[in-house]
Design an enzyme around this catalytic site. Structure first.
Site, PDB file in Angstrom:
ATOM      1  N   GLY A 534      84.529  93.321  49.738  1.00  0.00           N
ATOM      2  CA  GLY A 534      85.948  93.138  49.455  1.00  0.00           C
ATOM      3  C   GLY A 534      86.173  93.231  47.959  1.00  0.00           C
ATOM      4  CG  ASP A 647      71.902  97.073  45.594  1.00  0.00           C
ATOM      5  OD1 ASP A 647      71.484  98.187  45.222  1.00  0.00           O
ATOM      6  OD2 ASP A 647      73.078  96.858  45.920  1.00  0.00           O
TER       7      ASP A 647
END
Ligand SMILES: *[C@@H]1O[C@H](CO)[C@@H](O)[C@H](O)[C@H]1NC(C)=O
Ligand SMILES: *[C@@H]1O[C@H](CO)[C@@H](O)[C@H](O)[C@H]1NC(C)=O
Ligand SMILES: *[C@@H]1O[C@H](CO)[C@@H](O)[C@H](O)[C@H]1NC(C)=O
Ligand SMILES: *[C@@H]1O[C@H](CO)[C@@H](O)[C@H](O)[C@H]1NC(C)=O
Ligand SMILES: *[C@@H]1O[C@H](CO)[C@@H](O)[C@H](O)[C@H]1NC(C)=O
Ligand SMILES: *[C@@H]1O[C@H](CO)[C@@H](O)[C@H](O)[C@H]1NC(C)=O
Ligand SMILES: *[C@@H]1O[C@H](CO)[C@@H](O)[C@H](O)[C@H]1NC(C)=O
Ligand SMILES: *[C@@H]1O[C@H](CO)[C@@H](O)[C@H](O)[C@H]1NC(C)=O
Ligand SMILES: *[C@@H]1O[C@H](CO)[C@@H](O)[C@H](O)[C@H]1NC(C)=O
Ligand SMILES: *[C@@H]1O[C@H](CO)[C@@H](O)[C@H](O)[C@H]1NC(C)=O
Length: 876
Positions: A534, A647
């Site tokens: 989001g 990541d």
């Protein structure tokens, strides 16, 4: 709906990361490692004996769990079990007229041919039913725990042994550990009847089950730190606070000595009485609000004893603070005056209240404190230091039904199943699209960028083969605290929680209203980043006092729910100077937000080639890389389990106002690797351009995959270009490939950031580039550990500082090998990388190097300009 059995102890690993100060177990206590043939020592140093001498079963099997869930706090006693195919009885010798604590440990796993999912069984102790048609597997699933511990307080016995009978309802019965600990026989006595304060209930001879035991306003206390050698675990209360006023934690100052005057010291450890929660300093706010805790999944139609521990460490006189105590909205104590009860500051006291939970309560138990204006106290305030909730036997039974997993959880699992089926072919494509979009567009890179791919939370059972070892996040506890929490038949349940109470306890919970206020109703102008989860908003909390970054999940989707959980579970557990700190979270109805420290200088990427900013000096870049390496090193070695970030990239390294680097975005992080296998096999995640080729090929994740990605980051910092740039000629698109190529050809200098050229010590650059190159080694085993990387980066920094500080570039150029060695020794002494443990963040974080000066400018170009003329650009 939430008439599930009581979740006694979600033994998260909280207990185990607290320090291991050992308190000898009581000599008469018995700890049995069921199914074990030897005496074993658990992670807390407690000894567990083999159980075969105590059990009368010819029909039992000793079994070894096939899978070790990383959430297990200790291998002992959970990895071994005793399995009963028919009724069996343990005989534990006991002193008559003595009260005991009985703790049963269950780890539902595959034990050879016995899968714990098939086990439904009952347990009786001297004729009292403790568990009935109990499924450890269902209970763990519903609470998303790896294992459970049930604690009972067995009433003084009339005979000299305890018969603990396991009877099979379906499948088989099993148990991993049994603790039988003598307890003082006056542990329970008279309890005031709630709603009828003139009457009391005698619990002296009752059997009880512990449901909750909390250190209010403080942190968890492990069994080894309990008082009276009773081996109790105390959890923190943060996750049970309900409503707008969460109160403020208080800590007794060190002058106040806690005294046990009217109560025995085994009532609770000193830490319980040292910490408290009170309403706050503003009496006019307090008088209009309540301090409330809500406990759910409490079985109805049973009586409960609520024990409240008090110790006022601030006030000295009676009638300074007087408050009313409500339990389930009924008056339990009209005018509680702690000093009045205990006789002075720092004096400990507790009070017991008995209440019956009826059907109306819906399985929730409320505890509320409110200032009592009628007694005209000096301050409108209220306080509490500890709470314990015990269920009393009714009709010789303490058993409740198995809990139901929340609908949201079940739905998620189904989605994951679907996702997994489609995943392999889909994943590559979607990843690529994101990365290329990001590299080309660049706009999305601003602020905190949430992980791009959807983390799929794999449960081990349905993904056998490729995913043998990925389940088992840190434990997550289904628990509800927000208003309107009852799920309503169909559709998504409302506000059900998915977080471990441990995680919840470690960070603040915000209401959605607060989130709206913080971000001016999620004003688009406050957006500082966008990601898969989001948008990320800038905001302020605490009346503008604290700047925060708020990650809000897309209210329409539940896709981010796992990343949300992972991130909270991970971050709340991890505290380190070089990891972004999670301040709190909001989970209300279908809204989820994460609240972080605001990193005013944004991402590392912005400062090396995005945007139009001043250029970072080489020294600053080194310091930032060192900071990030420290953060990663901590993840790999500092926590209880190796945590693989998965990541690592320049947009996940953030900078605070002091240019201090902080690693962020744990949405994809994994715990692991498995001790035996040395790797976690998993579906490939991460960002293109940074992906470890070995991981990509074999789908086996190790911490060396992070090292590879970090190598790409190092080259990015050196060359000031993105990891992937599709606009360049083919051989240059991937920075990793191109940099390695140039390094091999000895022409790396040609691709380093032009802003660095001529201003830096080339030895430092070479050291840095060599390190980056090693990080990109084809095979994980050839890549350095983060510890080695750190040492090399620190060394590169020393070389550069030698240049900057005017010990002349000449000196650094002619530095001999013996100088190098002494430098190295200094470093080894200054930095204790090898001695990391949770909670000792300062060890790695604070010694080296000093924070770079807080300026926007690059380093004084003057000096560098001079040095650049002396320094031999080819290095040694
Ligand atoms: C035990 O529980 C399971 C699942 O909750 C249920 O299917 C089964 O009928 C129960 N058995 C008994 C004997 O109550
Ligand atoms: C096992 O124990 C249960 C409960 O105590 C009892 O109902 C059942 O008959 C027992 N089964 C056997 C085979 O003894
Ligand atoms: C007690 O606390 C004060 C400040 O709060 C501190 O200066 C002092 O060193 C502490 N004393 C001890 C014994 O910890
Ligand atoms: C207490 O809170 C009220 C209402 O928020 C405010 O008006 C008042 O100034 C506060 N008092 C103090 C002493 O902070
Ligand atoms: C505080 O709690 C009591 C008992 O539940 C309730 O009667 C009262 O209305 C509450 N007050 C506020 C301000 O919420
Ligand atoms: C107790 O009060 C709270 C609000 O103060 C309310 O939400 C809850 O339903 C009440 N519980 C009972 C059992 O009345
Ligand atoms: C969630 O709760 C709110 C308020 O309690 C209610 O209006 C809404 O319908 C609920 N949603 C669902 C899906 O139950
Ligand atoms: C950077 O800013 C300067 C002046 O503000 C401007 O002249 C220049 O074009 C900008 N460069 C880029 C790449 O935006
Ligand atoms: C810390 O390091 C020292 C020296 O390497 C070692 O002797 C000691 O055991 C270590 N302590 C811990 C807790 O690892
Ligand atoms: C160093 O920098 C200052 C300010 O930037 C400038 O005034 C001075 O002339 C410079 N000195 C040299 C030797 O370049």
């Amino acid at each position: 709906m939430s008439t599930g059995t009581n979740i006694v102890f979600f033994l998260a690993f909280v207990s185990s990361f607290l320090s291991f100060g050992l308190q000898a177990a009581s000599p008469d206590s018995l700890m049995l490692g069921c199914g074990s043939e030897n005496e074993d020592t658990d992670a807390d140093g407690r000894k567990w004996l083999p159980d075969s001498k105590f059990v009368t079963a010819s029909n039992s099997v000793q079994a070894q769990a096939q899978y070790q869930d990383p959430a297990l706090s200790s291998e002992i006693p959970y990895m071994k079990a005793r399995i009963f195919t028919s009724n069996a009885t343990y005989k534990l010798s006991a002193k008559s007229k003595q009260r005991y604590f009985l703790r049963l440990h269950f780890y539902p796993a595959n034990y050879g041919s016995h899968n714990a999912e098939q086990a439904f069984f009952s347990v009786m102790a001297n004729g009292v039913t403790l568990l009935k048609n109990f499924s450890a597997s269902i209970t763990c699933k519903a609470t998303t725990q790896a294992y459970i511990v049930r604690e009972y307080s067995v009433a003084p016995l009339t005979k000299d042994d305890l018969e603990l009978t396991f009877s099979v309802n379906t499948g088989f019965a099993f148990v991993n550990g049994i603790e039988f600990v003598p307890a003082p026989d006056d542990l329970f006595d008279q309890a005031t009847l709630v709603g009828n304060p003139d009457q009391s209930f005698d619990s002296k001879s009752s059997n009880l089950q512990t449901l909750y035991r909390l250190n209010v306003g403080g942190s968890s206390i492990p069994p080894t730190k309990d008082s009276g050698s009773l081996g109790r675990t105390w959890y923190d209360d943060g996750s049970y606070i309900f409503g707008a006023n969460a109160g403020v934690p208080n800590l007794a100052d060190n002058k106040t000595k806690i005294e046990y005057k009217d109560i025995p010291d085994y009532s609770a450890p000193v830490d319980i009485y040292t910490t408290a929660r009170s309403m706050g300093p503003n009496g006019s706010v307090n008088i209009n609000s309540n301090l409330t805790w809500m406990f759910n999944q409490v079985d109805t139609k049973y009586m409960y004893i609520v024990r409240l521990h008090f110790c006022d460490n601030k006030n000295t006189k009676a009638n300074q603070v007087v408050f009313t105590i409500y339990i389930n909205n009924q008056t339990a104590e009209p005018a509680a005056d702690v000093i009045g009860w205990s006789g002075g500051i720092g004096k400990a006291a507790y009070r017991d209240y008995a209440t019956i939970l009826d059907e109306k309560s819906g399985g929730d138990l409320w505890l509320t404190l409110h200032p009592n204006p009628d007694s005209k106290p000096q301050y409108y305030d209220a306080l509490l230091n500890g709470v314990e909730i015990f269920k009393l036997e009714t009709g010789k039974s303490l058993a409740g039904p198995n809990p139901k997993p929340s609908e949201m959880l079940e739905k998620n699992e189904e989605e994951q199943k679907k996702n997994f089926e489609n995943q392999k072919d889909k994943e590559t494509g979607s990843n690529k699209a994101h990365v290329i979009g990001g590299a080309a567009g660049g706009a999305a890179a601003a602020g905190i960028v949430a992980a791009l791919c959807i983390a799929v939370y794999q449960r081990k059972k349905r993904v056998q083969g490729t995913e043998s070892h990925t389940n088992s996040w840190l434990p997550i506890y289904g628990n509800s605290h927000t208003s309107g929490t009852k799920s309503t038949g169909s559709g998504r349940s409302n506000g059900s929680r998915h977080l471990s109470s441990a995680a919840q306890g470690r960070c603040r919970r915000f209401s959605f209203v607060e989130m709206k206020q913080a971000t001016k109703n999620f004003d688009e102008t406050n957006v500082i980043g966008v990601g898969g989860f989001g948008k990320v908003y800038k905001g302020v909390i605490d009346n503008g006092a604290t700047k925060v970054a708020i990650k809000r999940s897309n209210p329409q989707s539940e896709q981010g729910v796992h990343e949300f959980q992972t991130e909270i579970e991970m971050l709340s557990e991890l505290r380190h100077k070089h990891l972004v700190s999670l301040i709190g979270f909001c989970e209300e109805d279908n809204e989820m937000c994460l609240v972080y420290d605001y990193m005013s200088r944004g991402t590392l990427r912005e400062h090396i080639y995005k945007g139009n900013k001043t250029h970072l000096s080489w020294k600053q870049r080194l310091e930032i890389c060192i900071g990030a390496a420290k953060g990663l090193h901590y993840l790999h070695t500092g926590a209880r389990w190796t945590i693989i970030h998965r990541d690592v990239k320049t947009t996940n390294i953030l900078l605070d106002e002091n240019w201090e680097a902080k690693v962020s975005d744990f949405g994809l992080s994994k715990t692991g690797p498995d001790l035996n296998k040395g790797h976690v096999s998993t579906v490939v995640k991460g960002s293109f351009g940074y992906l470890d080729p070995e991981y990509f090929k074999r789908q086996q994740l190790t911490e060396k995959s992070d090292v590879y990605s970090f190598g790409v980051v190092l080259f990015e910092v050196l060359c000031a270009r993105p990891a992937l740039n599709p606009n360049l000629p083919k051989e240059q698109v991937s920075l990793a490939d191109w940099a390695l190529h140039c390094q091999k050809k000895g022409i790396l200098e040609e691709i380093i950031d032009p802003h660095l050229k001529g201003k830096v010590n080339m030895e430092s650059i070479n050291k840095f580039a060599d390190t980056a190159e090693k990080c990109l080694s084809e095979c994980g085993v050839d890549r350095p550990s983060l510890n080695d990387i750190l040492w090399n980066l620190e060394f590169a920094l020393q070389l550069q500082e030698g240049t900057d500080s005017g010990s002349t570039g000449l000196a650094s150029r002619t530095r001999s090998d013996s100088d190098d060695a002494s430098l190295r020794n200094q470093h080894m002494m200054a930095i204790h990388y090898s001695n990391l443990s949770l909670g000792s963040e300062s060890e790695i974080g604070e010694e080296q190097p000093p924070p770079s000066s807080n300026n926007n400018e690059a380093a004084p170009d003057n000096d560098s300009a001079i040095f650049s003329q002396i320094v031999n650009p080819t290095g040694r």
